[in-house]
Design an enzyme around this catalytic site. Structure first.
Site, short mmCIF file in Angstrom:
data_model
loop_
_atom_site.label_atom_id
_atom_site.label_comp_id
_atom_site.label_asym_id
_atom_site.label_seq_id
_atom_site.Cartn_x
_atom_site.Cartn_y
_atom_site.Cartn_z
N ASP A 8 -15.78 -19.49 -35.47
CA ASP A 8 -15.24 -20.55 -34.63
C ASP A 8 -13.77 -20.17 -34.35
OD1 ASP A 8 -14.96 -23.17 -33.44
OD2 ASP A 8 -13.89 -23.74 -35.25
N LEU A 9 -13.17 -20.76 -33.35
CA LEU A 9 -11.78 -20.42 -33.00
C LEU A 9 -10.78 -21.43 -33.55
CD1 LEU A 9 -9.72 -18.69 -31.35
CD2 LEU A 9 -10.17 -20.24 -29.43
N ASP A 10 -10.81 -22.65 -32.97
CA ASP A 10 -9.82 -23.67 -33.32
C ASP A 10 -10.01 -24.13 -34.76
OD1 ASP A 10 -8.57 -23.93 -30.69
OD2 ASP A 10 -10.47 -24.78 -30.03
N THR A 16 -4.89 -24.47 -33.58
CA THR A 16 -4.60 -25.14 -32.31
C THR A 16 -4.90 -26.64 -32.37
OG1 THR A 16 -6.74 -24.27 -31.69
CG2 THR A 16 -4.84 -23.23 -30.67
N LYS A 44 -12.92 -32.47 -33.63
CA LYS A 44 -13.06 -31.06 -33.99
C LYS A 44 -14.42 -30.51 -33.57
CE LYS A 44 -9.55 -30.82 -37.49
NZ LYS A 44 -9.21 -30.71 -38.90
N VAL A 46 -15.63 -30.55 -30.67
CA VAL A 46 -16.18 -31.34 -29.57
C VAL A 46 -15.58 -30.87 -28.24
CG1 VAL A 46 -16.25 -33.71 -28.68
CG2 VAL A 46 -16.50 -33.30 -31.13
N SER A 113 -17.14 -20.47 -29.77
CA SER A 113 -16.22 -21.61 -29.66
C SER A 113 -16.60 -22.55 -28.53
CB SER A 113 -14.80 -21.08 -29.40
OG SER A 113 -13.92 -22.13 -29.06
N ALA A 114 -16.29 -23.83 -28.71
CA ALA A 114 -16.51 -24.82 -27.66
C ALA A 114 -15.42 -24.78 -26.59
CB ALA A 114 -16.55 -26.22 -28.27
N LYS A 144 -22.11 -27.91 -29.95
CA LYS A 144 -22.42 -28.01 -31.37
C LYS A 144 -22.63 -29.50 -31.68
CE LYS A 144 -19.13 -24.24 -32.15
NZ LYS A 144 -17.82 -23.85 -32.71
N GLU A 168 -16.80 -21.79 -40.01
CA GLU A 168 -16.56 -23.05 -39.27
C GLU A 168 -15.65 -24.01 -40.04
OE1 GLU A 168 -16.77 -25.11 -36.89
OE2 GLU A 168 -17.99 -24.09 -35.39
N ASP A 169 -14.84 -24.75 -39.30
CA ASP A 169 -14.01 -25.80 -39.94
C ASP A 169 -14.52 -27.20 -39.60
OD1 ASP A 169 -13.17 -25.72 -37.21
OD2 ASP A 169 -11.39 -26.86 -37.79
#
Ligand code: BG6
Ligand code: MG
Length: 216
Positions: A8-10, A16, A44, A46, A113-114, A144, A168-169
């Site tokens: 995942d990114l953020d 971010t 998060k 979303v 990532s979303a 997700k 994932e966070d």
């Protein structure tokens, strides 16, 4: 055995979430209500439009679709001002080293990532060369916990879901990994991410050797 890592990114690679939070808070204040850090947990993982809908719910407001689009665009412009100030120093501790270690060990790497800004952010922090595949909010129809983003990542890497580990966070992200038949490592707070195979506070102590233990 494990052949690939999907990140995942953020909140996993870069922090971010604080920029998203500030931009949404400003928007909420403009509409006459507050938006707290506690509320922010719900955003998060979303998508941008769904995030706006959750915020409007919190402020008990309903707006026509065109106004929602205008607000989401304005929020993104404010968010991008912060993104444009990002540098390599904004990559979370240990992430670059772990990505390099994965690649040296022959593991494939993908981003799942979303965010529609994912490529831009990876470029800002100079991580694009360390990913074999990038799947982001511009590539998927289902958010997700739907596994689409991770399944597309596995497909792009040419590996099966069982050969992937997702980092994932967000709870929705862990569920997406599970729904796709992938193992998952939570990054953050163990009390929030209890459904992960295991949870790490960050990448400082994360190694490929530890990852391979998951495969046994
Ligand atoms: C996710 C974040 O990665 O991307 C969410 O966790 C964010 O908070 C979503 O809303 C969409 O991001 P963007 O950059 O497309 O607005
Ligand atoms: Mg995240």
């Amino acid at each position: 055995n494990i052949q690939a890592c999907i990140f995942d990114l953020d909140g996993v690679i870069v922090d971010t979430a604080k920029f998203h939070y500030q931009a949404w808070k400003t928007l909420a204040h403009g509409l006459g209500f507050d938006f707290t850090e506690h509320d922010n947990e719900r955003l998060k993982g979303v998508s941008r439009m769904r995030s706006l809908e959750i915020i409007l719910e919190i402020g008990q407001q309903t707006l026509p679709e065109d106004e929602k689009l205008t607000l989401a665009t304005r929020k993104n412009e404010a968010y991008l001002e912060d993104v444009h100030r990002m540098t390599e120093a904004d990559v979370l501790p240990g992430v670059r080293r772990f990505l390099e270690e994965c690649r040296a060990a022959g593991l494939k790497t993908a981003l799942g990532s979303a965010s529609k800004n994912a490529r831009l952010i990876l470029d800002r922090v100079n991580l694009l060369p360390l990913f074999d595949a990038i799947v982001d909010g511009t590539d998927v129809a289902n958010a997700k916990p739907d596994p689409e983003v991770f399944l597309k990542g596995a497909e792009a890497l040419g590996v099966t879901p069982a050969e992937c580990v997702v980092f994932e966070d967000a709870v929705a992200g862990l569920e997406a990994a599970r729904n796709g038949g992938m193992r998952c490592i939570g990054v953050g707070d163990v009390t929030i991410l209890a459904e992960a195979d295991f949870v790490i506070p960050g990448f400082t102590d994360m190694t490929v050797a530890r990852l391979q233990q998951l495969g046994h």
